[in-house]
Design a protein around this motif. Sequence first.
Motif, PDB file in Angstrom:
ATOM      1  N   CYS A   1       5.162   6.690   2.901  1.00  0.00           N
ATOM      2  CA  CYS A   1       5.027   5.244   3.048  1.00  0.00           C
ATOM      3  C   CYS A   1       5.319   4.593   1.723  1.00  0.00           C
ATOM      4  O   CYS A   1       5.290   5.239   0.660  1.00  0.00           O
ATOM      5  N   LEU A   2       5.599   3.298   1.763  1.00  0.00           N
ATOM      6  CA  LEU A   2       5.894   2.542   0.554  1.00  0.00           C
ATOM      7  C   LEU A   2       5.485   1.098   0.798  1.00  0.00           C
ATOM      8  O   LEU A   2       5.876   0.499   1.807  1.00  0.00           O
ATOM      9  N   ILE A   3       4.687   0.528  -0.118  1.00  0.00           N
ATOM     10  CA  ILE A   3       4.274  -0.870  -0.008  1.00  0.00           C
ATOM     11  C   ILE A   3       4.326  -1.505  -1.395  1.00  0.00           C
ATOM     12  O   ILE A   3       4.532  -0.812  -2.410  1.00  0.00           O
ATOM     13  N   SER A   4       4.141  -2.821  -1.444  1.00  0.00           N
ATOM     14  CA  SER A   4       4.021  -3.516  -2.721  1.00  0.00           C
ATOM     15  C   SER A   4       2.820  -4.439  -2.656  1.00  0.00           C
ATOM     16  O   SER A   4       2.467  -4.960  -1.596  1.00  0.00           O
ATOM     17  N   GLU A   5       2.199  -4.658  -3.783  1.00  0.00           N
ATOM     18  CA  GLU A   5       1.071  -5.588  -3.913  1.00  0.00           C
ATOM     19  C   GLU A   5       1.247  -6.299  -5.243  1.00  0.00           C
ATOM     20  O   GLU A   5       1.080  -5.693  -6.316  1.00  0.00           O
ATOM     21  N   GLY A   6       1.614  -7.594  -5.195  1.00  0.00           N
ATOM     22  CA  GLY A   6       1.953  -8.287  -6.424  1.00  0.00           C
ATOM     23  C   GLY A   6       3.165  -7.640  -7.051  1.00  0.00           C
ATOM     24  O   GLY A   6       4.167  -7.374  -6.381  1.00  0.00           O
ATOM     25  N   PRO A   7       3.100  -7.342  -8.345  1.00  0.00           N
ATOM     26  CA  PRO A   7       4.233  -6.691  -9.001  1.00  0.00           C
ATOM     27  C   PRO A   7       4.239  -5.169  -8.833  1.00  0.00           C
ATOM     28  O   PRO A   7       5.160  -4.499  -9.300  1.00  0.00           O
ATOM     29  N   TRP A   8       3.209  -4.616  -8.167  1.00  0.00           N
ATOM     30  CA  TRP A   8       3.085  -3.172  -8.047  1.00  0.00           C
ATOM     31  C   TRP A   8       3.856  -2.635  -6.844  1.00  0.00           C
ATOM     32  O   TRP A   8       3.840  -3.216  -5.772  1.00  0.00           O
ATOM     33  N   VAL A   9       4.510  -1.502  -7.046  1.00  0.00           N
ATOM     34  CA  VAL A   9       5.138  -0.738  -5.963  1.00  0.00           C
ATOM     35  C   VAL A   9       4.394   0.577  -5.860  1.00  0.00           C
ATOM     36  O   VAL A   9       4.233   1.304  -6.855  1.00  0.00           O
ATOM     37  N   LEU A  10       3.928   0.896  -4.651  1.00  0.00           N
ATOM     38  CA  LEU A  10       3.125   2.101  -4.433  1.00  0.00           C
ATOM     39  C   LEU A  10       3.841   2.991  -3.421  1.00  0.00           C
ATOM     40  O   LEU A  10       4.202   2.540  -2.328  1.00  0.00           O
ATOM     41  N   VAL A  11       4.016   4.253  -3.800  1.00  0.00           N
ATOM     42  CA  VAL A  11       4.776   5.201  -2.984  1.00  0.00           C
ATOM     43  C   VAL A  11       3.876   6.374  -2.637  1.00  0.00           C
ATOM     44  O   VAL A  11       3.353   7.067  -3.527  1.00  0.00           O
ATOM     45  N   GLY A  12       3.697   6.613  -1.338  1.00  0.00           N
ATOM     46  CA  GLY A  12       2.879   7.732  -0.893  1.00  0.00           C
ATOM     47  C   GLY A  12       3.721   8.976  -0.679  1.00  0.00           C
ATOM     48  O   GLY A  12       4.698   8.964   0.077  1.00  0.00           O
ATOM     49  N   ILE A  13       3.348  10.053  -1.348  1.00  0.00           N
ATOM     50  CA  ILE A  13       4.003  11.353  -1.198  1.00  0.00           C
ATOM     51  C   ILE A  13       2.915  12.402  -0.992  1.00  0.00           C
ATOM     52  O   ILE A  13       1.721  12.094  -1.097  1.00  0.00           O
ATOM     53  N   PRO A  14       3.254  13.646  -0.673  1.00  0.00           N
ATOM     54  CA  PRO A  14       2.212  14.662  -0.482  1.00  0.00           C
ATOM     55  C   PRO A  14       1.315  14.819  -1.714  1.00  0.00           C
ATOM     56  O   PRO A  14       1.801  14.988  -2.837  1.00  0.00           O
ATOM     57  N   ASN A  15       0.004  14.694  -1.492  1.00  0.00           N
ATOM     58  CA  ASN A  15      -1.035  14.946  -2.501  1.00  0.00           C
ATOM     59  C   ASN A  15      -1.052  13.947  -3.664  1.00  0.00           C
ATOM     60  O   ASN A  15      -1.724  14.195  -4.673  1.00  0.00           O
ATOM     61  N   SER A  16      -0.345  12.815  -3.526  1.00  0.00           N
ATOM     62  CA  SER A  16      -0.326  11.876  -4.644  1.00  0.00           C
ATOM     63  C   SER A  16       0.223  10.525  -4.199  1.00  0.00           C
ATOM     64  O   SER A  16       0.864  10.402  -3.149  1.00  0.00           O
ATOM     65  N   ILE A  17      -0.050   9.518  -5.034  1.00  0.00           N
ATOM     66  CA  ILE A  17       0.527   8.184  -4.864  1.00  0.00           C
ATOM     67  C   ILE A  17       1.143   7.780  -6.197  1.00  0.00           C
ATOM     68  O   ILE A  17       0.474   7.769  -7.230  1.00  0.00           O
ATOM     69  N   LYS A  18       2.429   7.475  -6.174  1.00  0.00           N
ATOM     70  CA  LYS A  18       3.130   7.022  -7.367  1.00  0.00           C
ATOM     71  C   LYS A  18       3.054   5.496  -7.432  1.00  0.00           C
ATOM     72  O   LYS A  18       3.284   4.818  -6.431  1.00  0.00           O
ATOM     73  N   VAL A  19       2.742   4.975  -8.614  1.00  0.00           N
ATOM     74  CA  VAL A  19       2.551   3.541  -8.786  1.00  0.00           C
ATOM     75  C   VAL A  19       3.441   3.053  -9.919  1.00  0.00           C
ATOM     76  O   VAL A  19       3.451   3.627 -11.004  1.00  0.00           O
ATOM     77  N   TRP A  20       4.199   1.973  -9.643  1.00  0.00           N
ATOM     78  CA  TRP A  20       5.038   1.348 -10.657  1.00  0.00           C
ATOM     79  C   TRP A  20       4.709  -0.131 -10.744  1.00  0.00           C
ATOM     80  O   TRP A  20       4.497  -0.798  -9.737  1.00  0.00           O
ATOM     81  N   ASN A  21       4.698  -0.652 -11.972  1.00  0.00           N
ATOM     82  CA  ASN A  21       4.590  -2.088 -12.187  1.00  0.00           C
ATOM     83  C   ASN A  21       5.972  -2.593 -12.577  1.00  0.00           C
ATOM     84  O   ASN A  21       6.495  -2.236 -13.624  1.00  0.00           O
ATOM     85  N   THR A  22       6.559  -3.430 -11.722  1.00  0.00           N
ATOM     86  CA  THR A  22       7.936  -3.874 -11.941  1.00  0.00           C
ATOM     87  C   THR A  22       8.066  -4.859 -13.094  1.00  0.00           C
ATOM     88  O   THR A  22       9.172  -5.097 -13.578  1.00  0.00           O
TER      89      THR A  22
END
Length: 306
Positions: A184-205
Motif C-alpha cells: 500500500c502507499l498513502i500520503s499525509e501532508g508532505p509525508w509519503v508512506l509505503v507499506g512493504i513486508p515487515n516495514s513501512i518506509k517514510v519519506w518527507n517530500t
Amino acid sequence: MDMESMERNGNKRIFQRLGGGPSSTSSYSRPKVCHFWLAGRCTKNPCSYLHSDPSDSSSTSMAAPPKRIHQNLTYRRNPNPNPNGHSSNWGRGQGGKEKVCNFWMAGKKCAYGEKCKYLHSWSVGDEISLLTRLEGHQKAITGIALPSGSDKLYSGSKDGSVRVWDCQSGQCATVVNMGAEVGCLISEGPWVLVGIPNSIKVWNTQTVTEMSLSGPAGQVYAMAASNGMLFAGTQDGNILVWRFSPAGNCFEPAASLKGHSLAVVSLVVGANRLYSSSMDNTIKVSQHVTFVIVFLSLLDQLLFER
C-alpha cells in the motif's frame, strides 16, 4: 357507399382522432399523443397519433390552449424517431436531464447496445477526458498519492517499485526500488508512506527526510492517518499505531490493536473511531482509539507547553 362518402367519413374519423369535430368549437379537445412514442417504442410510420408535445402550436392548425408545464417529465423525447422507433442520438450531451439505462445500471446486457437512447454511463459531456496514461509498472498498482505541496504523483506496485511522476509532463521522474512488493502507499501532508513486508518506509517530500518504521509482521496491506496518528494493517491481523512527534520529527510507536485473525486489508478513521476490514470476512470498529488519540494529543500539548 360511394367513394366520396368513404373519403368524407374516413377524413372525419382521422380528424376526430386529432381532436377535431363539432365539439371542438365549444370546448377544446387536446390532440392525443401516441403512448408508444412516449415510451420510445412506436413502430408505425405514419402513426395516427401525435409524435410531439401537444402544447406546441406547430403540432396542430387549431387554436392551441394555454401551454401547461409538464413537471412530471424528466427529459424531452425526440419528435422525429427513425422508422424502427429508436433514435440513436436523442439527449446525448444536450440540455435537459439525462436518464441512465436501467439494464446498464443493473449490469444486464442492453438489447440496443450503443444505439440505446439512454446513457450507458453515469455522466456525459466534454468536461471529463483522458489527459494521458502513466505506464511503467510491470505488476498491479497498489497505491497512489499526491503529497501536499508537491507537483509529483507517487505510485507503488507489486513489482517492488515506487514511481514518481511529474504532474506537468506526465513523465516518470524517478523509480525507487523497494526490494519487495509494495502492499500500500498513502500520503499525509508532505509525508509519503509505503507499506512493504515487515516495514513501512517514510519519506518527507519537503525536507527529504527518510526513515523506516519497524514492527509489522508480514506484508503491510493498509494504512490510514488522522490527527497525527498512523495506523497500519498487517498480514498477521494486527493494527499497529504510531504517533507523530513534532519535536523529533519522527513517528513513535503508540499501540497495537488485536482482534482480526487474518490480514487487515482496509482501514478508515472517522468520528474518532477506527474501522478495519480483514480477510477473515469481518469489519471491526475500535472505539477505544478515541481515548488513544485524545490522550496522546493532550500529552503532546503538555510537553510542548513545557
